[in-house]
Motif scaffolding. Sequence first.
Motif, PDB file in Angstrom:
ATOM      1  N   ALA A   2       1.020  -1.192  -0.063  1.00 40.52           N
ATOM      2  CA  ALA A   2       0.062  -0.210  -0.106  1.00 40.52           C
ATOM      3  C   ALA A   2       0.720   1.231  -0.068  1.00 40.52           C
ATOM      4  O   ALA A   2       2.043   1.010  -0.043  1.00 40.52           O
ATOM      5  N   MET A   4       2.983   4.144   1.084  1.00 42.09           N
ATOM      6  CA  MET A   4       4.295   4.203   2.153  1.00 42.09           C
ATOM      7  C   MET A   4       4.324   5.558   2.937  1.00 42.09           C
ATOM      8  O   MET A   4       4.004   6.591   2.444  1.00 42.09           O
ATOM      9  N   ARG A  13      14.314   1.153   1.386  1.00 48.66           N
ATOM     10  CA  ARG A  13      15.671   1.495   0.725  1.00 48.66           C
ATOM     11  C   ARG A  13      16.825   0.608   1.398  1.00 48.66           C
ATOM     12  O   ARG A  13      17.644   0.167   0.680  1.00 48.66           O
ATOM     13  N   LYS A  16      16.827  -3.105   0.477  1.00 48.62           N
ATOM     14  CA  LYS A  16      17.086  -3.184  -1.068  1.00 48.62           C
ATOM     15  C   LYS A  16      18.508  -2.799  -1.092  1.00 48.62           C
ATOM     16  O   LYS A  16      19.157  -3.368  -2.225  1.00 48.62           O
ATOM     17  N   LYS A  17      18.969  -1.769  -0.524  1.00 48.92           N
ATOM     18  CA  LYS A  17      20.540  -1.171  -0.697  1.00 48.92           C
ATOM     19  C   LYS A  17      21.404  -2.511  -0.687  1.00 48.92           C
ATOM     20  O   LYS A  17      22.294  -2.628  -1.386  1.00 48.92           O
ATOM     21  N   ILE A  20      21.198  -4.878  -3.490  1.00 52.63           N
ATOM     22  CA  ILE A  20      21.860  -4.491  -4.630  1.00 52.63           C
ATOM     23  C   ILE A  20      22.936  -4.127  -4.707  1.00 52.63           C
ATOM     24  O   ILE A  20      24.050  -4.292  -5.645  1.00 52.63           O
ATOM     25  N   ARG A  23      25.477  -6.670  -5.848  1.00 50.81           N
ATOM     26  CA  ARG A  23      25.658  -6.745  -7.463  1.00 50.81           C
ATOM     27  C   ARG A  23      26.834  -5.971  -7.756  1.00 50.81           C
ATOM     28  O   ARG A  23      27.633  -6.208  -8.622  1.00 50.81           O
TER      29      ARG A  23
ATOM     30  N   VAL B  43      18.767  -9.891 -14.589  1.00 48.98           N
ATOM     31  CA  VAL B  43      18.185  -8.876 -14.658  1.00 48.98           C
ATOM     32  C   VAL B  43      17.967  -8.048 -15.899  1.00 48.98           C
ATOM     33  O   VAL B  43      19.035  -8.046 -16.558  1.00 48.98           O
ATOM     34  N   ILE B 124      20.403  -1.370 -12.955  1.00 45.08           N
ATOM     35  CA  ILE B 124      19.307  -1.737 -12.282  1.00 45.08           C
ATOM     36  C   ILE B 124      18.141  -2.217 -13.504  1.00 45.08           C
ATOM     37  O   ILE B 124      18.082  -2.070 -14.372  1.00 45.08           O
ATOM     38  N   ASP B 130      11.969  -1.256  -6.661  1.00 44.05           N
ATOM     39  CA  ASP B 130      12.700  -1.477  -5.412  1.00 44.05           C
ATOM     40  C   ASP B 130      14.206  -0.903  -5.745  1.00 44.05           C
ATOM     41  O   ASP B 130      14.932  -0.717  -5.004  1.00 44.05           O
ATOM     42  N   GLU B 131      14.546  -1.510  -7.110  1.00 46.03           N
ATOM     43  CA  GLU B 131      15.886  -1.468  -7.356  1.00 46.03           C
ATOM     44  C   GLU B 131      16.475   0.060  -7.525  1.00 46.03           C
ATOM     45  O   GLU B 131      17.620   0.446  -7.282  1.00 46.03           O
ATOM     46  N   ILE B 133      14.778   2.654  -5.979  1.00 50.30           N
ATOM     47  CA  ILE B 133      15.109   2.988  -4.530  1.00 50.30           C
ATOM     48  C   ILE B 133      16.187   2.651  -3.713  1.00 50.30           C
ATOM     49  O   ILE B 133      16.816   3.325  -3.064  1.00 50.30           O
ATOM     50  N   ALA B 134      16.645   1.369  -4.234  1.00 47.20           N
ATOM     51  CA  ALA B 134      18.104   0.970  -3.491  1.00 47.20           C
ATOM     52  C   ALA B 134      19.217   1.733  -3.819  1.00 47.20           C
ATOM     53  O   ALA B 134      19.947   1.844  -3.169  1.00 47.20           O
ATOM     54  N   ARG B 135      19.036   2.366  -4.921  1.00 41.12           N
ATOM     55  CA  ARG B 135      20.030   3.251  -5.616  1.00 41.12           C
ATOM     56  C   ARG B 135      19.945   4.768  -5.081  1.00 41.12           C
ATOM     57  O   ARG B 135      20.101   5.618  -6.138  1.00 41.12           O
ATOM     58  N   GLU B 136      19.320   5.041  -3.676  1.00 40.53           N
ATOM     59  CA  GLU B 136      18.976   6.221  -3.394  1.00 40.53           C
ATOM     60  C   GLU B 136      17.867   6.846  -4.146  1.00 40.53           C
ATOM     61  O   GLU B 136      17.804   8.178  -4.172  1.00 40.53           O
ATOM     62  N   GLY B 137      17.228   6.068  -4.758  1.00 45.63           N
ATOM     63  CA  GLY B 137      15.868   6.587  -5.760  1.00 45.63           C
ATOM     64  C   GLY B 137      15.042   7.148  -4.482  1.00 45.63           C
ATOM     65  O   GLY B 137      14.676   6.832  -3.741  1.00 45.63           O
ATOM     66  N   TYR B 138      14.424   8.391  -5.002  1.00 44.00           N
ATOM     67  CA  TYR B 138      13.340   8.999  -4.158  1.00 44.00           C
ATOM     68  C   TYR B 138      13.785   9.494  -2.946  1.00 44.00           C
ATOM     69  O   TYR B 138      13.187  10.100  -2.252  1.00 44.00           O
ATOM     70  N   ALA B 139      15.136   9.558  -2.881  1.00 43.11           N
ATOM     71  CA  ALA B 139      15.819  10.016  -1.473  1.00 43.11           C
ATOM     72  C   ALA B 139      15.598  11.536  -1.573  1.00 43.11           C
ATOM     73  O   ALA B 139      15.618  12.315  -0.920  1.00 43.11           O
ATOM     74  N   GLU B 254       1.427   3.114  -6.724  1.00 48.74           N
ATOM     75  CA  GLU B 254       1.313   2.008  -5.565  1.00 48.74           C
ATOM     76  C   GLU B 254       1.923   2.415  -4.197  1.00 48.74           C
ATOM     77  O   GLU B 254       1.508   1.926  -3.019  1.00 48.74           O
ATOM     78  N   TYR B 255       3.239   2.738  -4.238  1.00 45.13           N
ATOM     79  CA  TYR B 255       4.150   3.234  -3.172  1.00 45.13           C
ATOM     80  C   TYR B 255       3.718   4.365  -2.678  1.00 45.13           C
ATOM     81  O   TYR B 255       4.264   5.087  -1.526  1.00 45.13           O
ATOM     82  N   LEU B 257       4.338   7.389  -4.187  1.00 42.47           N
ATOM     83  CA  LEU B 257       5.324   8.419  -4.229  1.00 42.47           C
ATOM     84  C   LEU B 257       4.811   9.145  -5.528  1.00 42.47           C
ATOM     85  O   LEU B 257       5.457  10.207  -6.144  1.00 42.47           O
TER      86      LEU B 257
END
Lengths: 133, 595
Positions: A2, A4, A13, A16-17, A20, A23, B43, B124, B130-131, B133-139, B254-255, B257
């Motif tokens: 839903a 966030m 984050r 997930k960080k 990733i 990789r 990927v 990514i 999610d990938e 976001i993991a790379r500082e996405g939406y920060a 969905e998130y 954002l």
Amino acid sequence: MAKMTLEELRKLRDTKKGEIQKRDIAGKDSQIIVGMGTCGIAAGAKVVLDAFLQELDAHKVENVSVTQTGCMGLCYVEPTVEVLTPGMPPVIYGKVDAAVAKAIVEDHIMRNKMVSDHVFDRPSADILKDGGK
Amino acid sequence: MAFRNYILVCGGTACESSKANAIYEAFISELKAQGVSDEVQVVKTGCFGFCEQGPIVKILPEDSFYVQVNPEDVKELVAEHIVKGREVKRLLYVKEGSRKHAKVEDIEFYQKQFRIVLRNCGFIDPENIDEYIAREGYAALEKVLFEMSAEDVINELKTAGLRGRGGAGFPTWMKWNFTRQAESDQKYIVVNADEGDPGAYMDRSTLEGDPHSVLEAMAIAGRTVGANQGYIYIRAEYPLAIKRLEIAMAQAREYGLLGKDILGSGFDFDIEIRLGAGAFVCGEETALLASIEGKRGMPVPRPPFPAVKGLWGKPTVINNVETWANIPVIILKGGDWFSQIGTADSHGTKVFALTGKIRNSGLVEVPMGTTLREIIYDIGGGIANDKEFKAVQTGGPSGGVITKDFLDTPIDFGSLTKLGSMMGSGGMIIMDEDDCIVDVAKFYLNFSVDESCGKCAPCRIGGRSLANLLEKITKGNGELADLDQMIEIGNAMKKASLCALGQTAPNPILSTLHYFRDEYLAHVVDKKCPAGKCKSLISYHILPDKCIGCTACARKCPVAAIAGERREVHVIDQAACIKCGVCYETCKFGAIEVR
């Protein structure tokens, strides 16, 4: 998922960080190389490889890349693993199983302490790089 | 589950067209078949930029760079590399002239690059938020929503000195600030993804490889200027980019954002996609906005600028895709960091699409101030087939050519304009000795003439007149006065046309006339085309001392214009010859000459 909140986004984050980053090879200064020739695989190198990944994950060690290579020539002590980490001499460990893998991560990688019972050799010199001398 | 290997398959349009999809599917099924599917992650990423060598597959952590991979190779890659840990040498990238298999870090194509815009492309999975976001996405969005005021954001962009990457290089902070200061009940954010220059595809690759970076930047702009609706205007010819944008938007919604009350900040922002029908002029901002409104895509005079009076008459921030992709990084790393990259008047990096007669065609991102020589020779690997470099065309149909003498000019907005070309959106087309400069100018001019919307006379009539003059010259009927007339018409178009399309359409002619006047003179005075491209000006001849009478050319000639018996010298009937050049390509003895 839903919608966030800010906290949830930050948490997502962070998790997930970690995933990733495994990789990403930049910034990884240590290497664990698992010998996966036929001899190594037959002796259980795959279990060892998985054990390394799990241990590194469990201890949140992020500067180590785990790769595989062919037979290192020490077929009598398979599975063999080469460990390269700054401040430590390069080492080949033999007769490695999941428990030894755990010890290598916890002692060799995290505490700079050799797992003495399993040290069998040091890696051979790179003759290509040294011009065959 | 921790993965031990990562297989990155390029999913850009260029690689998809050469079976990247089949390769991806093959990896999935082959990993399953060989029992390692839960240890390896596959990927599908955005473009790696090294399109010349595609499809590309990168396997980590070994960092093995496999090129020109076929779906049939997958089985071997899994069996050898993944299961046994042995690289498949025959598929590794081998540097020209060396027998060494190169690691990614050794490949010169990548060494001189500095990736901000393409930071996530090729790393990514663009279809997985999610990938990103993991790379500082939406920060960066977080920071703008909760820590920075609108003024802070504008100041950060001002310090960064980011200039629009669509071509003109207008300072981005000023655009944003005009819209922020404009009083209005409604404001809009627009992404210009109507990439139309021949040979340019950096915006497409950015959207395909990292769509969230643009969405995040739009929300940041919305918050800063006080807009809560955004539009992405993208050409319908980019189906993959559109699909990935739609997926990205759905995931962001969905998130939470995108949509109402983003991250509980009380800020609402949403985005819609508008498809362009492929008119080049719609890349011009006022025409683009008209097209979004459902009107015919024609430019209107500026001022008023869209920043004050744009979409539906409301203040509108409109920036190009590449500009947007820079924004989150600037917010996160700071304007100071950004301003240290590049040259004094142009900060940051620029993405170029290298095409034409170049060995490594592809997508490159370099700091501003990199020289053309570095881009063409070090990154691009030099001219294909060891031909002689002639010129590079930058800025698409609005730009001009740059010659050998200026290869060492550091590239930025100012230096290219000074050379009579322009940065443009970043297409870079390399020409070699076989390209006729008049023919090249004709190609670009005809492009602009075809794409002219016809609204204003200088562009509509001037463009057509120029095209007629060029046609006359390439047909061998040119006169010296034509050259002066072209300059006169060109300068008039520059002054009087309504929008940038007409104002810049004569550039390819003016710039080639400046640098390659000799070649024009050869066409006009000597009635010759030195490169052998202009059919009316060339003729094919058989050299009697080289012809051995093999009959190969005579058999291939589509109009039977070549006569001669076996083992006797052949002759071309000039009246019947259609100058197709088949005989020239067929002859193995170099007996056919172009005059």
